[in-house]
Write a protein that holds these residues in place. Structure first.
Motif, PDB file in Angstrom:
ATOM      1  N   ILE A   1      87.643  11.863  42.860  1.00 27.54           N
ATOM      2  CA  ILE A   1      86.432  12.131  42.077  1.00 27.54           C
ATOM      3  C   ILE A   1      86.867  12.253  40.620  1.00 27.54           C
ATOM      4  CG2 ILE A   1      84.490  13.694  41.637  1.00 27.54           C
ATOM      5  CD1 ILE A   1      84.894  14.793  44.481  1.00 27.54           C
ATOM      6  N   ALA A   2      86.286  11.426  39.770  1.00 30.04           N
ATOM      7  CA  ALA A   2      86.672  11.441  38.352  1.00 30.04           C
ATOM      8  C   ALA A   2      85.775  12.375  37.553  1.00 30.04           C
ATOM      9  CB  ALA A   2      86.606  10.028  37.785  1.00 30.04           C
ATOM     10  N   GLY A   3      85.504  13.570  38.093  1.00 27.74           N
ATOM     11  CA  GLY A   3      84.738  14.567  37.360  1.00 27.74           C
ATOM     12  C   GLY A   3      83.242  14.370  37.481  1.00 27.74           C
ATOM     13  N   GLY A   4      82.516  15.027  36.584  1.00 27.71           N
ATOM     14  CA  GLY A   4      81.068  14.866  36.536  1.00 27.71           C
ATOM     15  C   GLY A   4      80.688  13.613  35.766  1.00 27.71           C
ATOM     16  N   ASP A   5      79.515  13.103  36.053  1.00 26.27           N
ATOM     17  CA  ASP A   5      79.025  11.896  35.388  1.00 26.27           C
ATOM     18  C   ASP A   5      78.593  12.246  33.963  1.00 26.27           C
ATOM     19  OD1 ASP A   5      77.580   9.650  34.488  1.00 26.27           O
ATOM     20  OD2 ASP A   5      77.075   9.104  36.549  1.00 26.27           O
ATOM     21  N   LEU A   6      79.380  11.831  32.997  1.00 24.45           N
ATOM     22  CA  LEU A   6      79.114  12.185  31.602  1.00 24.45           C
ATOM     23  C   LEU A   6      77.861  11.516  31.059  1.00 24.45           C
ATOM     24  CD1 LEU A   6      82.711  12.170  30.061  1.00 24.45           C
ATOM     25  CD2 LEU A   6      81.347  14.123  30.822  1.00 24.45           C
TER      26      LEU A   6
ATOM     27  N   ALA B   1      89.807  14.488  38.610  1.00 29.49           N
ATOM     28  CA  ALA B   1      89.654  15.069  37.273  1.00 29.49           C
ATOM     29  C   ALA B   1      88.439  15.973  37.230  1.00 29.49           C
ATOM     30  CB  ALA B   1      89.513  13.957  36.236  1.00 29.49           C
ATOM     31  N   GLY B   2      88.509  17.006  36.406  1.00 31.18           N
ATOM     32  CA  GLY B   2      87.377  17.911  36.264  1.00 31.18           C
ATOM     33  C   GLY B   2      86.957  18.457  37.613  1.00 31.18           C
ATOM     34  N   ALA B   3      85.683  18.233  37.972  1.00 28.59           N
ATOM     35  CA  ALA B   3      85.175  18.717  39.258  1.00 28.59           C
ATOM     36  C   ALA B   3      85.928  18.112  40.432  1.00 28.59           C
ATOM     37  CB  ALA B   3      83.685  18.412  39.370  1.00 28.59           C
ATOM     38  N   GLY B   4      86.511  16.939  40.242  1.00 31.20           N
ATOM     39  CA  GLY B   4      87.310  16.345  41.309  1.00 31.20           C
ATOM     40  C   GLY B   4      88.542  17.177  41.619  1.00 31.20           C
TER      41      GLY B   4
ATOM     42  N   ALA C   1      98.077  10.900  47.499  1.00 31.88           N
ATOM     43  CA  ALA C   1      98.822   9.653  47.365  1.00 31.88           C
ATOM     44  C   ALA C   1      99.739   9.753  46.149  1.00 31.88           C
ATOM     45  CB  ALA C   1      97.864   8.481  47.202  1.00 31.88           C
ATOM     46  N   ASP C   2     100.805   8.978  46.168  1.00 27.47           N
ATOM     47  CA  ASP C   2     101.717   9.011  45.019  1.00 27.47           C
ATOM     48  C   ASP C   2     101.056   8.498  43.747  1.00 27.47           C
ATOM     49  OD1 ASP C   2     101.629   6.334  45.775  1.00 27.47           O
ATOM     50  OD2 ASP C   2     103.718   6.267  46.438  1.00 27.47           O
ATOM     51  N   SER C   3      99.879   7.885  43.888  1.00 30.45           N
ATOM     52  CA  SER C   3      99.113   7.418  42.723  1.00 30.45           C
ATOM     53  C   SER C   3      98.214   8.498  42.137  1.00 30.45           C
ATOM     54  CB  SER C   3      98.227   6.234  43.132  1.00 30.45           C
ATOM     55  OG  SER C   3      97.236   6.661  44.072  1.00 30.45           O
ATOM     56  N   ALA C   4      98.115   9.642  42.788  1.00 29.49           N
ATOM     57  CA  ALA C   4      97.152  10.665  42.370  1.00 29.49           C
ATOM     58  C   ALA C   4      97.505  11.267  41.014  1.00 29.49           C
ATOM     59  CB  ALA C   4      97.074  11.766  43.422  1.00 29.49           C
ATOM     60  N   ARG C   5      96.477  11.574  40.269  1.00 33.05           N
ATOM     61  CA  ARG C   5      96.623  12.283  39.000  1.00 33.05           C
ATOM     62  C   ARG C   5      95.580  13.386  38.955  1.00 33.05           C
ATOM     63  NH1 ARG C   5     100.465   9.859  39.427  1.00 33.05           N
ATOM     64  NH2 ARG C   5     101.578   8.502  37.981  1.00 33.05           N
ATOM     65  N   LEU C   6      96.040  14.619  38.880  1.00 33.14           N
ATOM     66  CA  LEU C   6      95.134  15.759  38.795  1.00 33.14           C
ATOM     67  C   LEU C   6      95.006  16.167  37.334  1.00 33.14           C
ATOM     68  CD1 LEU C   6      96.140  15.788  41.814  1.00 33.14           C
ATOM     69  CD2 LEU C   6      95.741  18.254  41.765  1.00 33.14           C
ATOM     70  N   SER C   7      93.776  16.308  36.887  1.00 37.87           N
ATOM     71  CA  SER C   7      93.549  16.632  35.479  1.00 37.87           C
ATOM     72  C   SER C   7      92.421  17.640  35.354  1.00 37.87           C
ATOM     73  CB  SER C   7      93.189  15.370  34.694  1.00 37.87           C
ATOM     74  OG  SER C   7      92.868  15.680  33.357  1.00 37.87           O
ATOM     75  N   PHE C   8      92.680  18.743  34.652  1.00 35.05           N
ATOM     76  CA  PHE C   8      91.644  19.751  34.424  1.00 35.05           C
ATOM     77  C   PHE C   8      90.462  19.121  33.686  1.00 35.05           C
ATOM     78  CE2 PHE C   8      89.697  23.333  32.228  1.00 35.05           C
ATOM     79  CZ  PHE C   8      89.564  24.241  33.260  1.00 35.05           C
TER      80      PHE C   8
END
Length: 255
Positions: free
Chosen positions: A62-67, A108-111, A124-131
């Motif tokens: 989930i790439a966060g909330g829909d901006l 990211a974000g909510a994700g 997955a090794d491709s994952a990126r967690l971002s506040f």
């Protein structure tokens, strides 16, 4: 249950909830947030479901909330978006069923917040967690201010939140944000394997473990010891406890 933006299916006593806006990297809009809440309500009430698996369709979790929605009407948009997400997160955290998040690509974000609310995270090794929230001059939602300090401590939580630097899967594992990292083509199989394994264990006991662990910060040692006592006795009242204990002695006698 299926829908345009979210699907849910049940197999092997595992409810798999899939965020299904791949063209938007599963960013949360109001429609998806409401569908997520409704799915969590259904799962919480279904006695046949003994574990939950969260996953995202396509290349992201989930790439966060829909901006786009926030841009058009920031305050009104958030007042519609946040409540169903918060109810969903509260249901996931309070239900006795174990929750597994399978994270690939952007969380990211909510994700990130929703992933951290799960009991287990396979990335997955491709994952990126971002506040990500601080990047748009925002503070956070979906329970992140509750989960993040509990997982990594105050210092690291502030570092992650205020600087907003994305964390690789390996760094997230090192900091205790996730449970394990697998190759991206193994993510679906491994996360489902874990969910099925949890669904096959003693649900009542797992629910008590989850309740005790998640609420432990709210009680003194004396209070927590009493809660452990009460929970253990409650487990002992269940037929599964007697069966498991008898099974233990039967295995020992067979050796």
């Amino acid at each position: 249950m299926t829908g345009n933006v979210l699907t849910m299916d049940v197999a092997d006593r595992v409810a798999t909830i899939t965020f299904n806006r791949p063209s938007a990297y599963n960013a949360l809009d109001v429609e998806l947030a409401v569908a997520f809440r409704d799915a969590c309500r259904q799962v919480a009430e279904d006695a046949d479901v003994r574990a939950v698996l969260l996953q995202g369709a396509g290349r992201a979790f989930i790439a966060g909330g829909d901006l786009n929605a926030m841009r058009e009407s920031p305050v009104d948009g958030l007042n519609q978006l946040i409540p169903p997400v918060h109810e969903a997160v509260e249901l996931l955290c309070s239900m006795p069923k174990p929750v597994v998040a399978a994270v690939q690509g952007a969380a990211a974000g909510a994700g990130m917040s929703i992933a951290l609310a799960a009991d287990f995270v396979v990335a997955a090794d491709s994952a990126r967690l971002s506040f990500a929230y601080s990047d748009i001059a925002a503070s956070g939602d979906a329970g992140v201010s509750w989960t993040l300090p509990r997982l990594v401590g105050l210092r690291k939580a502030l570092h992650i939140a205020m600087l907003g630097q994305p964390l690789s899967a390996d760094q997230a594992l090192q900091w205790g944000l996730i449970n394990e990292v697998v190759a991206v083509d193994e993510l679906t199989a491994r996360s489902n394997e874990l969910a099925v394994e949890l669904a096959g264990r003693h649900t009542h006991a797992l629910g008590q473990i989850k309740r005790l662990m998640r609420s432990s910060f709210e009680h003194s040692l004396t209070e927590q010891l009493q809660r452990e006592h009460d929970a253990f006795v409650d487990c002992a009242r269940q037929p599964a406890f007697t069966q498991a204990v008898e099974g233990f002695f039967a295995k020992r006698a067979a050796k």
